[in-house]
Design an enzyme around this catalytic site. Structure first.
Site, PDB file in Angstrom:
ATOM      1  N   THR A 252      70.237  46.151  49.000  1.00 22.85           N
ATOM      2  CA  THR A 252      71.053  46.547  50.439  1.00 22.85           C
ATOM      3  C   THR A 252      70.126  45.617  51.627  1.00 22.85           C
ATOM      4  OG1 THR A 252      69.517  48.086  51.027  1.00 22.85           O
ATOM      5  CG2 THR A 252      71.327  48.951  49.803  1.00 22.85           C
ATOM      6  N   ASP A 253      70.991  45.511  52.855  1.00 19.01           N
ATOM      7  CA  ASP A 253      70.400  44.773  53.767  1.00 19.01           C
ATOM      8  C   ASP A 253      69.524  45.729  54.636  1.00 19.01           C
ATOM      9  OD1 ASP A 253      72.271  46.348  55.062  1.00 19.01           O
ATOM     10  OD2 ASP A 253      73.779  44.758  55.635  1.00 19.01           O
ATOM     11  N   TYR A 254      69.241  45.460  55.698  1.00 22.44           N
ATOM     12  CA  TYR A 254      68.531  46.310  56.772  1.00 22.44           C
ATOM     13  C   TYR A 254      69.057  47.721  57.111  1.00 22.44           C
ATOM     14  CZ  TYR A 254      65.219  42.602  57.021  1.00 22.44           C
ATOM     15  OH  TYR A 254      64.178  41.661  56.646  1.00 22.44           O
TER      16      TYR A 254
END
Length: 164
Positions: free
Chosen positions: A40-42
């Site tokens: 995932t991203d942030y």
């Protein structure tokens, strides 16, 4: 746009994907995955390229389910390279979610092998991804697209089409 049971809007599949999904057999190979933090991203949303990796894992496991290791295909001198990829992102998968990656070999056209994909919630209520991947057979030694599939490779793929 369509909506699911939670009233979240979803985009319809692209024409190429929709046509493929309508003209293929209904049998799917299912591969379960869980969205871990490194996917995932942030914001905790699965990165778009992760879905493609999951789709490839599902395809390799689908072949394995009929007794074919991908490394064995490569050892035959034939590699199956991605020639075309069409993907529709309907809604994101979030960190911690488990989903099912569904795949099936849609059809073969000479040395071109088309695969369908859907990534859905475990209960099948939410559609996250629909996709189509076209592979072409390449001679590993020459680095060129083959004119026809080697008989052993074709037999394996016919076996897959027959098992679905």
């Amino acid at each position: 746009m369509t909506t699911n049971s939670h009233e979240q809007p979803q985009l319809p599949p692209t024409v190429a994907i929709q046509n493929s999904l309508q003209h293929s057999p209904d049998n799917w190979f299912e591969y379960l995955v869980k969205a871990h933090p490194h996917h995932t991203d942030y914001a905790g949303v699965v990165w778009h390229g992760t879905y493609i990796a999951w789709m490839e894992e599902a395809r390799v496991e689908c072949l394995k389910s009929i007794g074919v290791e991908y490394t064995d295909l490569v050892a035959l001198g034939c590699d199956l390279l991605v020639a075309e990829l069409s993907i529709r992102y309907h809604q994101p998968v979030l960190m911690g979610m488990s989903v099912v990656v569904k795949t099936r070999m849609a059809h073969m056209e000479g040395v071109r092998i088309n695969w369908d994909y859907q990534i859905q919630s475990i209960d099948g209520q939410n559609q996250f991804i629909t996709a189509l991947v076209a592979l072409v057979a390449v001679d590993r030694e020459k680095g060129k697209i083959m004119r026809q599939l080697p008989p052993t490779v074709k037999d394996v793929l016919v076996k897959l089409a027959g098992s679905r």
